[in-house]
Design an enzyme around this catalytic site. Structure first.
Site, PDB file in Angstrom:
ATOM      1  N   CYS A  47      -5.093   2.424  10.854  1.00 11.60           N
ATOM      2  CA  CYS A  47      -6.270   3.252  11.109  1.00 11.60           C
ATOM      3  C   CYS A  47      -5.864   4.638  11.566  1.00 11.60           C
ATOM      4  CB  CYS A  47      -7.132   2.614  12.183  1.00 11.60           C
ATOM      5  SG  CYS A  47      -7.673   1.024  11.669  1.00 11.60           S
ATOM      6  N   THR A  91      -3.370  -2.019   2.155  1.00  6.97           N
ATOM      7  CA  THR A  91      -3.496  -1.332   0.862  1.00  6.97           C
ATOM      8  C   THR A  91      -2.646  -0.059   0.790  1.00  6.97           C
ATOM      9  OG1 THR A  91      -5.442  -0.192   1.717  1.00  6.97           O
ATOM     10  CG2 THR A  91      -5.830  -2.187   0.448  1.00  6.97           C
ATOM     11  N   LEU A 112     -14.081  -0.080   7.157  1.00 12.01           N
ATOM     12  CA  LEU A 112     -14.236  -0.948   8.329  1.00 12.01           C
ATOM     13  C   LEU A 112     -15.678  -1.183   8.742  1.00 12.01           C
ATOM     14  CD1 LEU A 112     -11.260   0.107  10.654  1.00 12.01           C
ATOM     15  CD2 LEU A 112     -11.513  -2.010   9.347  1.00 12.01           C
ATOM     16  N   GLY A 123      -6.093 -11.953  -0.854  1.00 12.31           N
ATOM     17  CA  GLY A 123      -7.178 -10.992  -0.660  1.00 12.31           C
ATOM     18  C   GLY A 123      -8.005 -10.768  -1.908  1.00 12.31           C
ATOM     19  N   LYS A 131     -13.029 -10.217   9.044  1.00 11.28           N
ATOM     20  CA  LYS A 131     -13.162  -8.795   8.727  1.00 11.28           C
ATOM     21  C   LYS A 131     -12.684  -7.929   9.899  1.00 11.28           C
ATOM     22  CE  LYS A 131     -14.551  -5.038   6.939  1.00 11.28           C
ATOM     23  NZ  LYS A 131     -13.549  -4.501   6.027  1.00 11.28           N
TER      24      LYS A 131
HETATM   25  C1  LIG Z   1     -12.562  -4.631   0.211  1.00 14.26           C
HETATM   26  C2  LIG Z   1     -11.364  -4.738   1.113  1.00 14.26           C
HETATM   27  C3  LIG Z   1     -11.542  -4.699   2.505  1.00 14.26           C
HETATM   28  C4  LIG Z   1     -10.441  -4.794   3.359  1.00 14.26           C
HETATM   29  N1  LIG Z   1     -10.637  -4.767   4.718  1.00 14.26           N
HETATM   30  C5  LIG Z   1      -9.573  -4.907   5.554  1.00 14.26           C
HETATM   31  C6  LIG Z   1      -9.766  -4.957   6.969  1.00 14.26           C
HETATM   32  O1  LIG Z   1     -10.891  -4.897   7.469  1.00 14.26           O
HETATM   33  N2  LIG Z   1      -8.665  -5.072   7.773  1.00 14.26           N
HETATM   34  C7  LIG Z   1      -7.388  -5.179   7.234  1.00 14.26           C
HETATM   35  O2  LIG Z   1      -6.418  -5.293   7.994  1.00 14.26           O
HETATM   36  N3  LIG Z   1      -7.186  -5.167   5.900  1.00 14.26           N
HETATM   37  C8  LIG Z   1      -8.243  -5.033   5.057  1.00 14.26           C
HETATM   38  N4  LIG Z   1      -8.042  -5.044   3.703  1.00 14.26           N
HETATM   39  C9  LIG Z   1      -6.669  -5.202   3.156  1.00 14.26           C
HETATM   40  C10 LIG Z   1      -6.392  -6.644   2.758  1.00 14.26           C
HETATM   41  O3  LIG Z   1      -6.518  -7.511   3.856  1.00 14.26           O
HETATM   42  C11 LIG Z   1      -4.976  -6.769   2.142  1.00 14.26           C
HETATM   43  O4  LIG Z   1      -4.016  -6.382   3.096  1.00 14.26           O
HETATM   44  C12 LIG Z   1      -4.803  -5.917   0.899  1.00 14.26           C
HETATM   45  O5  LIG Z   1      -5.978  -5.898   0.119  1.00 14.26           O
HETATM   46  C13 LIG Z   1      -3.645  -6.406   0.029  1.00 14.26           C
HETATM   47  O6  LIG Z   1      -3.806  -7.743  -0.376  1.00 14.26           O
HETATM   48  P1  LIG Z   1      -4.518  -8.179  -1.776  1.00 14.26           P
HETATM   49  O7  LIG Z   1      -3.829  -7.385  -2.858  1.00 14.26           O
HETATM   50  O8  LIG Z   1      -4.291  -9.644  -1.880  1.00 14.26           O
HETATM   51  O9  LIG Z   1      -5.948  -7.817  -1.660  1.00 14.26           O
HETATM   52  C14 LIG Z   1      -9.123  -4.944   2.812  1.00 14.26           C
HETATM   53  C15 LIG Z   1      -8.961  -4.992   1.415  1.00 14.26           C
HETATM   54  C16 LIG Z   1     -10.049  -4.906   0.570  1.00 14.26           C
HETATM   55  C17 LIG Z   1      -9.824  -4.975  -0.926  1.00 14.26           C
END
Ligand SMILES: Cc1cc2nc3c(=O)[nH]c(=O)nc-3n(C[C@H](O)[C@H](O)[C@H](O)COP(=O)(O)O)c2cc1C
Length: 307
Positions: free
Chosen positions: A134, A197, A77, A269, A49
């Site tokens: 960020c 995202t 975060l 993810g 995380k």
């Molecule tokens: C609930 C949630 C929490 C996330 N927390 C982080 C994070 O703490 N740090 C980060 O770099 N990306 C974070 N992401 C982004 C994911 O690591 C990933 O880059 C993004 O969701 C796209 O991939 P996916 O479609 O497979 O989820 C988060 C995504 C979700 C859905």
């Protein structure tokens, strides 16, 4: 059959993964949680995380909203902070064979550098993933990852502060993904992961107000996959460091698309929310594909579908 990939060929420590499948940060906790649905050590690497200097409580609820083909989140975060991570999580990771990569986030360049320095030499930490999506508070609310200059500044500061392999994670919320990728590679990134995202929002029509407590959120899941694939394709062609693909990967076939577009490894993810075994199933599907296609080395597939 060889599935191993080296993601930091220019770093003395290297980042050698037994296979190219990782979880995506923030969707898998610290990998240490009880009741895991599979042996996390089967993965190529575990990404924890997003971690900040101080613990964070995250954004107001609600933080998650479903969309037709994905999820909007505004978790903000929430995390235990770097000191608790070093005290409570790293000792567990140190007993594992799978490398653990710590995802770090800061509000200023100094905070990123501080985190990188603090994690250098900590047993159980094999690399850093630098989340540059960020808010850049010092410069007035933009994201570091939106422009090549600030993205390079963060990367260079982290590079200087640590000997650990450095993966820089790009945001799709930019008009210049290739420019940002080239800038971070030049500034010392050992490898580049993308995408985080996409910015989005939803409105609760009955209550006539934004659905998420934080108003805006980040869209993930299958909806973003074609966008992510396009960006991975472009970046992999432009940079000479390894690229890690992420965004809407639900199956081995999705993972293969990213690998064939030029990704050396991938992250799973949102898929874990509907199927907690998704990362393992992606790995098993890759193995099955290689067996069926008589492919001896995963590297034969990297970039093989670029046309
Ligand atoms: C609930 C949630 C929490 C996330 N927390 C982080 C994070 O703490 N740090 C980060 O770099 N990306 C974070 N992401 C982004 C994911 O690591 C990933 O880059 C993004 O969701 C796209 O991939 P996916 O479609 O497979 O989820 C988060 C995504 C979700 C859905």
């Amino acid at each position: 059959m060889n599935l191993s990939v080296q993601l930091a060929p220019n770093n003395e420590k290297g980042m050698l993964l037994a296979n190219p499948v990782m979880n995506a940060s923030g969707t898998f906790g610290y990998g240490t949680e009880d009741g895991a649905f599979f042996d996390v050590q089967r993965l190529g690497a575990v990404i924890c995380k997003g971690t900040t200097l101080k613990p964070r409580e995250g954004n107001p609820q609600p933080r998650l909203a479903e969309t037709p083909a994905g999820v909007l989140n505004s978790v903000g975060l929430q995390n235990i902070g770097v000191e608790a991570l070093i005290r409570e999580k790293a000792p567990v990771w140190a007993s594992w064979t799978v490398p653990v990569i710590v995802n770090i986030a800061g509000e200023t360049v100094e905070e990123y550098a501080h985190l990188a320095a603090r994690l250098d030499g900590v047993a159980g930490v094999s690399g850093l993933e630098v989340n540059i999506s960020c808010p850049n508070v010092a410069a007035g609310g933009a994201e570091f990852g939106g422009k090549p200059g600030p993205a390079a500044e963060v990367t260079a500061a982290v590079r200087k502060a640590t000997t650990l392999p450095v993966m820089v994670k790009l945001t799709p919320n930019t008009g210049d993904i290739v420019g940002v990728a080239l800038a971070v590679a030049t500034a010392g990134a050992d490898c580049i992961s993308l995408i985080n995202t996409l910015k989005g929002m939803a409105i609760d029509v009955a209550r006539r107000r934004p659905l998420l407590g934080n108003v805006f959120g980040g869209l993930s899941g299958p909806a973003i996959r074609p966008v992510a694939l396009h960006m991975v394709y472009q970046v992999a062609r432009a940079v000479s460091v390894p690229v890690i693909g992420c965004g809407g990967i639900m199956s081995a076939s999705d993972a293969l698309e990213f690998i064939m577009a030029g990704a050396s490894a991938i992250q799973v993810g949102t898929a874990s929310f509907t199927n907690p075994r998704a990362p393992l199933e992606v790995l098993e599907g890759l193995e099955e594909f290689m067996r069926a296609e008589r492919i001896a080395d995963i590297r034969e597939l990297i970039g093989a579908g670029r046309g």
